[in-house]
Design an enzyme around this catalytic site. Structure first.
Site, PDB file in Angstrom:
ATOM      1  N   ARG A 217       0.836  -1.202   0.000  1.00  0.00           N
ATOM      2  CA  ARG A 217       0.000   0.000   0.000  1.00  0.00           C
ATOM      3  C   ARG A 217       0.866   1.245   0.000  1.00  0.00           C
ATOM      4  O   ARG A 217       2.080   1.197   0.212  1.00  0.00           O
ATOM      5  CB  ARG A 217      -0.909   0.020   1.238  1.00  0.00           C
ATOM      6  CG  ARG A 217      -0.132  -0.018   2.545  1.00  0.00           C
ATOM      7  CD  ARG A 217      -0.968   0.367   3.738  1.00  0.00           C
ATOM      8  NE  ARG A 217      -0.267   0.109   4.992  1.00  0.00           N
ATOM      9  CZ  ARG A 217       0.698   0.866   5.496  1.00  0.00           C
ATOM     10  NH1 ARG A 217       1.100   1.942   4.834  1.00  0.00           N
ATOM     11  NH2 ARG A 217       1.287   0.546   6.635  1.00  0.00           N
ATOM     12  N   GLY A 218       0.209   2.400  -0.176  1.00  0.00           N
ATOM     13  CA  GLY A 218       0.883   3.665   0.028  1.00  0.00           C
ATOM     14  C   GLY A 218       1.040   3.940   1.511  1.00  0.00           C
ATOM     15  O   GLY A 218       0.577   3.189   2.373  1.00  0.00           O
TER      16      GLY A 218
ATOM     17  N   ILE B  69       4.823   3.416   7.924  1.00  0.00           N
ATOM     18  CA  ILE B  69       4.551   2.362   8.900  1.00  0.00           C
ATOM     19  C   ILE B  69       3.383   2.751   9.794  1.00  0.00           C
ATOM     20  O   ILE B  69       3.183   3.928  10.120  1.00  0.00           O
ATOM     21  CB  ILE B  69       5.801   2.059   9.740  1.00  0.00           C
ATOM     22  CG1 ILE B  69       5.618   0.742  10.522  1.00  0.00           C
ATOM     23  CG2 ILE B  69       6.155   3.224  10.666  1.00  0.00           C
ATOM     24  CD1 ILE B  69       6.914   0.202  11.104  1.00  0.00           C
TER      25      ILE B  69
ATOM     26  N   HIS C 197      -1.662  -1.921  13.783  1.00  0.00           N
ATOM     27  CA  HIS C 197      -3.043  -2.397  13.887  1.00  0.00           C
ATOM     28  C   HIS C 197      -3.141  -3.307  15.102  1.00  0.00           C
ATOM     29  O   HIS C 197      -2.210  -4.078  15.385  1.00  0.00           O
ATOM     30  CB  HIS C 197      -3.461  -3.193  12.652  1.00  0.00           C
ATOM     31  CG  HIS C 197      -3.439  -2.412  11.382  1.00  0.00           C
ATOM     32  ND1 HIS C 197      -4.049  -1.179  11.248  1.00  0.00           N
ATOM     33  CD2 HIS C 197      -2.872  -2.681  10.178  1.00  0.00           C
ATOM     34  CE1 HIS C 197      -3.861  -0.739  10.014  1.00  0.00           C
ATOM     35  NE2 HIS C 197      -3.149  -1.618   9.358  1.00  0.00           N
TER      36      HIS C 197
ATOM     37  N   ALA D 232      -5.804   6.541  10.337  1.00  0.00           N
ATOM     38  CA  ALA D 232      -4.801   6.452   9.274  1.00  0.00           C
ATOM     39  C   ALA D 232      -5.438   5.846   8.029  1.00  0.00           C
ATOM     40  O   ALA D 232      -6.359   5.017   8.123  1.00  0.00           O
ATOM     41  CB  ALA D 232      -3.622   5.592   9.731  1.00  0.00           C
TER      42      ALA D 232
ATOM     43  N   GLY E 236      -4.248   4.202   4.171  1.00  0.00           N
ATOM     44  CA  GLY E 236      -3.228   3.785   3.215  1.00  0.00           C
ATOM     45  C   GLY E 236      -3.884   2.878   2.190  1.00  0.00           C
ATOM     46  O   GLY E 236      -4.520   1.883   2.559  1.00  0.00           O
TER      47      GLY E 236
ATOM     48  N   GLY F  47      -7.018   0.285   3.086  1.00  0.00           N
ATOM     49  CA  GLY F  47      -8.112   1.161   3.499  1.00  0.00           C
ATOM     50  C   GLY F  47      -7.764   2.042   4.674  1.00  0.00           C
ATOM     51  O   GLY F  47      -6.767   2.748   4.657  1.00  0.00           O
TER      52      GLY F  47
ATOM     53  N   ALA G 126      -7.778   2.802   9.188  1.00  0.00           N
ATOM     54  CA  ALA G 126      -7.731   2.279  10.551  1.00  0.00           C
ATOM     55  C   ALA G 126      -8.113   3.404  11.493  1.00  0.00           C
ATOM     56  O   ALA G 126      -7.423   4.419  11.580  1.00  0.00           O
ATOM     57  CB  ALA G 126      -6.344   1.757  10.882  1.00  0.00           C
TER      58      ALA G 126
ATOM     59  N   CYS H 279       3.302   6.542  10.594  1.00  0.00           N
ATOM     60  CA  CYS H 279       3.171   7.142   9.266  1.00  0.00           C
ATOM     61  C   CYS H 279       4.310   8.120   8.970  1.00  0.00           C
ATOM     62  O   CYS H 279       4.172   9.014   8.139  1.00  0.00           O
ATOM     63  CB  CYS H 279       1.817   7.828   9.109  1.00  0.00           C
ATOM     64  SG  CYS H 279       0.433   6.707   9.386  1.00  0.00           S
TER      65      CYS H 279
END
Length: 225
Positions: free
Chosen positions: A73-74, A77, A80, A145, A147, A158, A160, A177
Site C-alpha cells: 500500500r501507500g 509504517i 493495527h 490512518a 493507506g 483502506g 484504521a 506514518c
C-alpha cells in the site's frame, strides 16, 4: 455494496491475523476487478501487528526488533491491533475518480462518523488521514490512518480508526506514518460521556461509506489547513 464483518460481532470479538486477512483481500480484489462480484467492504479488528508501506525508512521502524509485515500500500509504517476498527473497501474506481479523491471520501466518512459522537476532526494539508486540532497542551493528533493501493482500477487496503485507548500503546515504539511532530489519539480519549464500542463505531460509519462510495458529489466537511 456488500459489507462483510470478520469476527467483530462474535462474543468476545475475534482478532484477525493480518496476513490471512491480506490474502483474503487479494482474493476478493481479483473477483471484484474481474466483475465476478460487486464492491465489498471488509471490517476487521486485527491481532497486534506493524505494517510498513513501500516508503518506510529504517529509522521509522520499531526499535525493539518487533516483526513488521511489508505491504504494497501507500503510506509508511503503522500499527493495527485491539481497539482499532479497520476497514478495507474493495471497489472499482470510476474513470473520473482518482486515488486521492477516493482517499478524501474515506476521510469524509470518518469525519462524519466522529461528528456523530461530538468529536470535531478534519484534514491537514500534505497529510492523509483524519486529525484533531491542538488543544489544552496536546499537539495536533491523528485519530485515523489511511493507506490504499489501486490495481486494475480497483482499491485495496483502506483505513484504521482508533476507537479505544487499547489501540494507542504500541504507537510509542514507532514513528506513526513517518510523522514525528504530532500525536495519536482515539475516540475514547476525545468523546464526552460513554465512548462507543467497535461494533457501534462500525455500524455508525457504514451508512457514510455507503453514501460516499456511490461517487455522487458531496460537500466536504471538517477543517482543512
Amino acid at each position: 455494496m456488500t459489507f462483510r464483518v470478520l469476527g467483530l460481532r462474535s462474543v468476545p470479538a475475534e482478532l484477525a491475523d493480518y496476513e490471512p486477512t491480506w490474502a483474503l483481500q487479494r482474493e476478493v480484489h481479483a473477483r471484484v476487478a474481474s466483475g465476478e462480484i460487486g464492491p465489498q467492504v471488509l471490517f476487521v479488528q486485527h491481532a497486534p501487528v506493524y505494517t510498513a508501506g513501500r516508503r518506510t525508512a529504517a529509522e521509522q521502524r520499531p526499535v525493539d526488533g518487533t516483526p513488521v509485515v511489508e505491504v504494497d500500500r501507500g503510506g509508511l509504517i503503522t500499527y493495527h491491533g485491539p481497539g482499532q476498527l479497520v476497514g478495507y473497501p474493495i471497489l472499482p474506481l470510476p474513470d473520473r475518480v482518482g486515488p486521492l479523491a477516493y482517499v478524501r471520501r474515506l476521510e469524509e466518512a470518518i469525519i462524519r462518523t466522529l461528528r456523530g459522537y461530538g468529536v470535531e476532526s478534519g484534514r491537514v494539508e500534505g497529510r492523509t488521514g483524519v486529525w484533531l486540532d491542538p488543544d489544552a497542551g496536546r499537539p495536533e493528533r491523528k485519530i485515523a490512518a489511511i493507506g490504499v493501493r489501486v490495481s486494475r482500477r480497483t482499491t485495496l487496503h483502506g483505513f484504521a480508526l482508533n476507537v479505544t485507548a487499547a489501540s494507542l500503546g504500541p504507537f510509542a515504539s514507532i514513528i506513526p506514518c513517518g510523522i514525528a511532530d504530532a500525536g495519536v489519539t482515539c475516540i475514547e480519549h476525545e468523546v464526552m460521556g460513554t465512548p462507543p464500542t467497535l461494533v457501534e463505531t462500525m455500524d455508525a460509519i457504514t451508512p457514510h461509506l455507503a453514501e460516499l462510495l456511490t461517487w455522487e458529489p458531496y460537500e466536504t466537511s471538517g477543517f482543512s489547513r
